[in-house]
Scaffold this motif. Structure first.
Motif, PDB file in Angstrom:
ATOM      1  N   ALA A 165       3.423   6.282  -5.266  1.00  0.00           N
ATOM      2  CA  ALA A 165       3.354   6.525  -6.711  1.00  0.00           C
ATOM      3  C   ALA A 165       2.223   7.503  -7.038  1.00  0.00           C
ATOM      4  CB  ALA A 165       3.146   5.203  -7.453  1.00  0.00           C
ATOM      5  N   GLN A 166       1.089   7.365  -6.337  1.00  0.00           N
ATOM      6  CA  GLN A 166      -0.023   8.289  -6.554  1.00  0.00           C
ATOM      7  C   GLN A 166       0.304   9.688  -6.049  1.00  0.00           C
ATOM      8  OE1 GLN A 166      -3.115   6.210  -4.451  1.00  0.00           O
ATOM      9  NE2 GLN A 166      -3.703   4.985  -6.231  1.00  0.00           N
ATOM     10  N   TRP A 167       1.028   9.759  -4.935  1.00  0.00           N
ATOM     11  CA  TRP A 167       1.333  11.045  -4.300  1.00  0.00           C
ATOM     12  C   TRP A 167       2.243  11.913  -5.171  1.00  0.00           C
ATOM     13  CZ3 TRP A 167       5.623  13.571  -2.092  1.00  0.00           C
ATOM     14  CH2 TRP A 167       5.313  14.620  -1.219  1.00  0.00           C
ATOM     15  N   GLN A 178      -2.015  15.784  -8.802  1.00  0.00           N
ATOM     16  CA  GLN A 178      -2.810  14.981  -7.872  1.00  0.00           C
ATOM     17  C   GLN A 178      -3.708  15.884  -7.029  1.00  0.00           C
ATOM     18  OE1 GLN A 178      -4.789  12.613  -6.346  1.00  0.00           O
ATOM     19  NE2 GLN A 178      -3.106  11.349  -7.142  1.00  0.00           N
ATOM     20  N   ILE A 226       2.131   1.856  -3.539  1.00  0.00           N
ATOM     21  CA  ILE A 226       1.053   2.336  -4.411  1.00  0.00           C
ATOM     22  C   ILE A 226       0.740   3.800  -4.135  1.00  0.00           C
ATOM     23  CG2 ILE A 226      -1.411   2.103  -4.912  1.00  0.00           C
ATOM     24  CD1 ILE A 226      -1.064  -0.923  -4.372  1.00  0.00           C
ATOM     25  N   GLU A 227       0.618   4.129  -2.844  1.00  0.00           N
ATOM     26  CA  GLU A 227       0.238   5.497  -2.460  1.00  0.00           C
ATOM     27  C   GLU A 227       1.365   6.497  -2.733  1.00  0.00           C
ATOM     28  OE1 GLU A 227      -0.897   4.592   1.484  1.00  0.00           O
ATOM     29  OE2 GLU A 227      -2.735   3.596   0.842  1.00  0.00           O
ATOM     30  N   LEU A 253      -3.866  11.565   0.625  1.00  0.00           N
ATOM     31  CA  LEU A 253      -2.793  10.591   0.439  1.00  0.00           C
ATOM     32  C   LEU A 253      -1.671  10.800   1.446  1.00  0.00           C
ATOM     33  CD1 LEU A 253      -2.581  10.490  -3.461  1.00  0.00           C
ATOM     34  CD2 LEU A 253      -3.274   8.614  -1.958  1.00  0.00           C
ATOM     35  N   GLU A 272      -5.873  14.823  -4.587  1.00  0.00           N
ATOM     36  CA  GLU A 272      -6.136  14.311  -3.239  1.00  0.00           C
ATOM     37  C   GLU A 272      -4.837  14.182  -2.439  1.00  0.00           C
ATOM     38  OE1 GLU A 272      -8.171  10.667  -3.866  1.00  0.00           O
ATOM     39  OE2 GLU A 272     -10.068  11.634  -4.361  1.00  0.00           O
ATOM     40  N   LYS A 273      -3.946  15.156  -2.598  1.00  0.00           N
ATOM     41  CA  LYS A 273      -2.630  15.054  -1.982  1.00  0.00           C
ATOM     42  C   LYS A 273      -2.715  15.034  -0.452  1.00  0.00           C
ATOM     43  CE  LYS A 273       1.842  15.967  -3.703  1.00  0.00           C
ATOM     44  NZ  LYS A 273       2.546  16.493  -4.878  1.00  0.00           N
ATOM     45  N   ARG A 325       2.476  11.802  -8.400  1.00  0.00           N
ATOM     46  CA  ARG A 325       1.913  12.038  -9.734  1.00  0.00           C
ATOM     47  C   ARG A 325       1.551  13.509  -9.896  1.00  0.00           C
ATOM     48  NH1 ARG A 325      -3.077   8.470 -10.773  1.00  0.00           N
ATOM     49  NH2 ARG A 325      -4.070  10.152  -9.581  1.00  0.00           N
ATOM     50  N   ASP A 336       0.829  -1.207   0.000  1.00  0.00           N
ATOM     51  CA  ASP A 336       0.000   0.000   0.000  1.00  0.00           C
ATOM     52  C   ASP A 336       0.864   1.258   0.000  1.00  0.00           C
ATOM     53  OD1 ASP A 336      -2.278  -1.532   0.038  1.00  0.00           O
ATOM     54  OD2 ASP A 336      -2.488  -1.479   2.212  1.00  0.00           O
TER      55      ASP A 336
END
Length: 226
Positions: A146-148, A153, A143-144, A159, A155-156, A150, A140
């Motif tokens: 990598a999303q952070w 983003q 994954i998070e 996250l 929803e920083k 991006r 997790d």
């Protein structure tokens, strides 16, 4: 707090009984290997350990769902069972004689309560958090992260909060493991009194927090009436 307990039990349990007691992943591979080697007795013991972890998770879920997730005692009972087992290990661990039967009983009891704890935290968090192992937590976290990073983003903040939670769990588990290895080296089986103390503190804090909330709610109600 519970990640700290699990890390401690994982390290101290391994040093005490030469068994990983907070998850079943490694036991599956060992079970398969023992079956191939036709070591039926050891395979039976490993199957029992996996079943005890499952039984712990089942018991915890049954208690919580029967009493109700919003009722305080639904969480108190699983933690009391875990505390009792840790106390027994601390008091009776000196009787461990390296036999297969003794290892079966001691390691099995720890696997049972770790199953209880893992299921309890999973229910509390909506399956977002596991405290007895780190495989899912590291996954997790990756994954998070990598999303952070991006670009764009939206929803920083959300996250960031989740990343802090993952890092905290990992740090607490690691700290518990270090404490477990260190204290078992110097205190032997009495080291299991340490996670027992953590659980006692957690229960006491929870009871005090609930009573404080009720007190302030009543006080607020009285002030409104005046």
């Amino acid at each position: 707090m519970l990640s700290l307990v699990a890390g401690f039990v994982n390290a101290a349990g391994f040093l005490a009984f030469a068994v990983l007691t907070t998850n079943v992943t490694g036991h599956v591979a060992l079970f398969a290997e023992r079956l191939v080697m036709k070591d039926w007795e050891t395979a039976r013991v490993i199957a029992l350990w996996m079943s005890l972890f499952l039984a712990g998770a089942f018991s915890s879920s049954l208690i919580i769902n029967t009493i109700g997730r919003n009722q305080r005692f639904s969480y108190v009972i699983p933690l009391l069972v875990e505390s009792l087992v840790l106390l027994l290990v601390a008091l009776l661990g000196y009787r461990f004689d390296q036999s297969l039967l003794a290892r079966e009983l001691f390691a099995g009891s720890l696997l049972f309560v770790m199953g209880i704890q893992n299921a309890m935290v999973s229910l509390v968090s909506g399956a977002e958090v596991r405290t007895t192992h780190l495989t899912g937590t590291f996954t997790d976290l990756g994954i998070e992260l990598a999303q952070w990073i991006r670009p764009g983003q939206q929803e920083k903040a959300y996250l960031t909060a989740k990343l802090k939670l993952r890092v905290t769990i990992i740090a607490c588990f690691l700290s518990g493991a270090l404490a477990g290895a260190y204290l078992f080296r110097y205190c032997s089986y009495r080291a299991f009194l340490f996670p027992l103390g953590l659980l006692s503190f957690t229960l006491t804090y929870d009871v005090f927090r609930i009573r404080a909330k009720r007190y302030y709610r009543r006080l607020h109600f009285r002030l409104l009436k005046k």
